[in-house]
Design a protein around this motif. Structure first.
Motif, mmCIF file in Angstrom:
data_model
loop_
_atom_site.group_PDB
_atom_site.id
_atom_site.type_symbol
_atom_site.label_atom_id
_atom_site.label_comp_id
_atom_site.label_asym_id
_atom_site.label_seq_id
_atom_site.Cartn_x
_atom_site.Cartn_y
_atom_site.Cartn_z
ATOM 1 N N PRO A 192 0.808 -1.223 0.000
ATOM 2 C CA PRO A 192 0.000 0.000 0.000
ATOM 3 C C PRO A 192 0.844 1.277 0.000
ATOM 4 O O PRO A 192 1.895 1.350 0.630
ATOM 5 N N GLN A 193 0.335 2.266 -0.717
ATOM 6 C CA GLN A 193 1.052 3.524 -0.880
ATOM 7 C C GLN A 193 1.240 4.260 0.448
ATOM 8 O O GLN A 193 2.259 4.909 0.671
ATOM 9 N N GLN A 194 0.258 4.151 1.340
ATOM 10 C CA GLN A 194 0.343 4.894 2.599
ATOM 11 C C GLN A 194 1.415 4.361 3.529
ATOM 12 O O GLN A 194 1.717 4.969 4.570
ATOM 13 N N LEU A 195 2.005 3.227 3.182
ATOM 14 C CA LEU A 195 3.057 2.662 4.024
ATOM 15 C C LEU A 195 4.260 3.599 4.112
ATOM 16 O O LEU A 195 4.953 3.640 5.124
ATOM 17 N N GLY A 196 4.502 4.374 3.046
ATOM 18 C CA GLY A 196 5.686 5.217 3.026
ATOM 19 C C GLY A 196 6.896 4.418 2.582
ATOM 20 O O GLY A 196 6.807 3.564 1.704
ATOM 21 N N TYR A 197 8.033 4.671 3.212
ATOM 22 C CA TYR A 197 9.252 3.974 2.802
ATOM 23 C C TYR A 197 9.208 2.504 3.211
ATOM 24 O O TYR A 197 8.750 2.167 4.304
ATOM 25 N N HIS A 198 9.697 1.650 2.320
ATOM 26 C CA HIS A 198 9.836 0.225 2.657
ATOM 27 C C HIS A 198 11.020 -0.343 1.893
ATOM 28 O O HIS A 198 11.593 0.318 1.013
ATOM 29 N N ALA A 199 11.391 -1.569 2.205
ATOM 30 C CA ALA A 199 12.613 -2.175 1.679
ATOM 31 C C ALA A 199 12.626 -2.301 0.166
ATOM 32 O O ALA A 199 13.698 -2.352 -0.446
ATOM 33 N N GLY A 200 11.458 -2.345 -0.453
ATOM 34 C CA GLY A 200 11.413 -2.521 -1.902
ATOM 35 C C GLY A 200 11.734 -1.280 -2.705
ATOM 36 O O GLY A 200 11.989 -1.368 -3.920
ATOM 37 N N LEU A 201 11.722 -0.120 -2.067
ATOM 38 C CA LEU A 201 11.921 1.115 -2.811
ATOM 39 C C LEU A 201 13.363 1.311 -3.267
ATOM 40 O O LEU A 201 13.659 2.271 -3.977
ATOM 41 N N GLY A 202 14.238 0.393 -2.890
ATOM 42 C CA GLY A 202 15.604 0.428 -3.415
ATOM 43 C C GLY A 202 15.684 0.000 -4.859
ATOM 44 O O GLY A 202 16.700 0.226 -5.526
ATOM 45 N N GLY A 203 14.633 -0.618 -5.388
ATOM 46 C CA GLY A 203 14.624 -1.033 -6.785
ATOM 47 C C GLY A 203 13.927 -2.360 -7.006
ATOM 48 O O GLY A 203 13.759 -3.158 -6.083
ATOM 49 N N SER A 204 13.504 -2.578 -8.240
ATOM 50 C CA SER A 204 12.823 -3.825 -8.602
ATOM 51 C C SER A 204 13.823 -4.981 -8.680
ATOM 52 O O SER A 204 14.997 -4.781 -8.995
ATOM 53 N N PHE A 205 13.337 -6.185 -8.436
ATOM 54 C CA PHE A 205 14.204 -7.355 -8.533
ATOM 55 C C PHE A 205 13.357 -8.614 -8.686
ATOM 56 O O PHE A 205 12.155 -8.612 -8.419
ATOM 57 N N THR A 206 14.011 -9.670 -9.116
ATOM 58 C CA THR A 206 13.367 -10.969 -9.306
ATOM 59 C C THR A 206 14.243 -12.058 -8.722
ATOM 60 O O THR A 206 15.473 -11.989 -8.825
ATOM 61 N N ILE A 207 13.630 -13.056 -8.128
ATOM 62 C CA ILE A 207 14.357 -14.223 -7.626
ATOM 63 C C ILE A 207 13.785 -15.459 -8.316
ATOM 64 O O ILE A 207 12.586 -15.720 -8.244
ATOM 65 N N LEU A 208 14.637 -16.188 -8.992
ATOM 66 C CA LEU A 208 14.233 -17.427 -9.665
ATOM 67 C C LEU A 208 14.640 -18.612 -8.802
ATOM 68 O O LEU A 208 15.779 -18.673 -8.323
ATOM 69 N N GLY A 209 13.706 -19.543 -8.626
ATOM 70 C CA GLY A 209 13.997 -20.740 -7.849
ATOM 71 C C GLY A 209 14.068 -21.971 -8.737
ATOM 72 O O GLY A 209 13.289 -22.114 -9.690
ATOM 73 N N PHE A 210 15.028 -22.839 -8.431
ATOM 74 C CA PHE A 210 15.189 -24.110 -9.136
ATOM 75 C C PHE A 210 15.295 -25.206 -8.078
ATOM 76 O O PHE A 210 15.269 -24.911 -6.889
ATOM 77 N N ASP A 211 15.408 -26.429 -8.467
ATOM 78 C CA ASP A 211 15.550 -27.518 -7.507
ATOM 79 C C ASP A 211 16.862 -27.356 -6.744
ATOM 80 O O ASP A 211 17.947 -27.599 -7.278
#
Length: 264
Positions: A192-211
């Motif tokens: 939610p936008q009203q949260l203000g600053y949070h850990a994700g605002l450092g930038g977008s990222f993706t994590i891929l999982g494999f076996d």
């Protein structure tokens, strides 16, 4: 526009063939049904088209040489239009068993519809927009794979309100997000936008999982970085957990998206 050596070679070969045939630029243009300016544009290596490549092969009876040169130039253009590091990521994405995505600024490419993707890619003024859009949409085949990967897509609420391509484009994109969120293998959450600053605002990222393994990917200033060091991937995983901890549950997230859609 950056120099494309394959496109320049196309132009050099065209000029060589024209001069060998004893033709002026205007004479060749009249024969092909185009303008002398277009002949000059192709010969200078600034731009070429698939139809002109076919026309030149037919006129000079070159057995497809010009079309093959056009294809090579187009492939080079596509590769240089992609962020460095992304082709390697895309290859891994197609094999992942789980995909965790956080988007801070724009809808992630895997979740973009055609109009939204075109608005973004077209703004970069590349000449291969159609091909780039086609490749971006083709990535969504991974969502339909059998068995499909488990996908968690979390985005900052500001992404829903950022006007990309106009109201019509945004309406289509938000509807598309809701449709994808109905799939059993996709979990969609909004911070939610009203949260203000949070850990994700450092930038977008993706994590891929494999076996038994995982890797992370992030983009900044047009450069993609594939991260495979276990300690670095763990850092992204911890950041992901902090972002997810601040995200709304699925039903509430869907309600936020619908509210954004209704406001357009």
């Amino acid at each position: 526009m950056s120099e494309n050596q394959a496109r320049i070679f196309f132009g050099t070969e065209l000029r060589r063939m024209r001069e060998k045939a004893g033709l002026t630029g205007r004479q060749l243009a009249d024969a092909l049904g185009c303008t002398p300016q277009w002949i000059s544009t192709m010969e200078s290596g600034r731009k070429v088209s698939e139809q002109s490549a076919h026309d030149l092969d037919t006129y000079f009876k070159t057995d497809g040489i010009f079309h093959r040169l056009w294809k090579l130039a187009n492939d080079v253009e596509l590769q240089t239009s992609l962020p460095p590091g992304f082709p390697e990521y895309a290859e891994r994405e197609n094999k992942a068993s789980s995909i965790r995505i956080f988007s801070a600024l724009l809808v992630n490419g895997l979740f973009q519809n055609e109009e939204y993707a075109r608005a973004i890619l077209g703004s970069d003024r590349v000449t291969s927009v159609d091909e780039l859009v086609e490749k971006r949409l083709a990535r969504q085949a991974v969502l339909l794979r059998d068995p499909p990967p488990f996908v968690c897509f979390t985005l900052d609420e500001t992404v829903l309100h950022r006007m990309v391509g106009g109201r019509g484009v945004m309406k289509g994109q938000l509807k598309f997000l809701l449709e994808l969120g109905e799939r059993r293998n996709i979990m969609l959450n909004v911070v939610p936008q009203q949260l203000g600053y949070h850990a994700g605002l450092g930038g977008s990222f993706t994590i891929l999982g494999f076996d038994g393994a995982a890797l992370a990917y992030s983009e900044s200033a047009g450069v993609g970085t594939l991260i495979e060091r276990p300690d670095k991937v763990t850092g992204f995983a911890l950041r992901w957990e902090m972002v997810r901890g601040n995200a709304l549950p699925i039903k509430e997230s869907q309600a936020v998206i619908r509210t954004a859609l209704e406001s357009l």
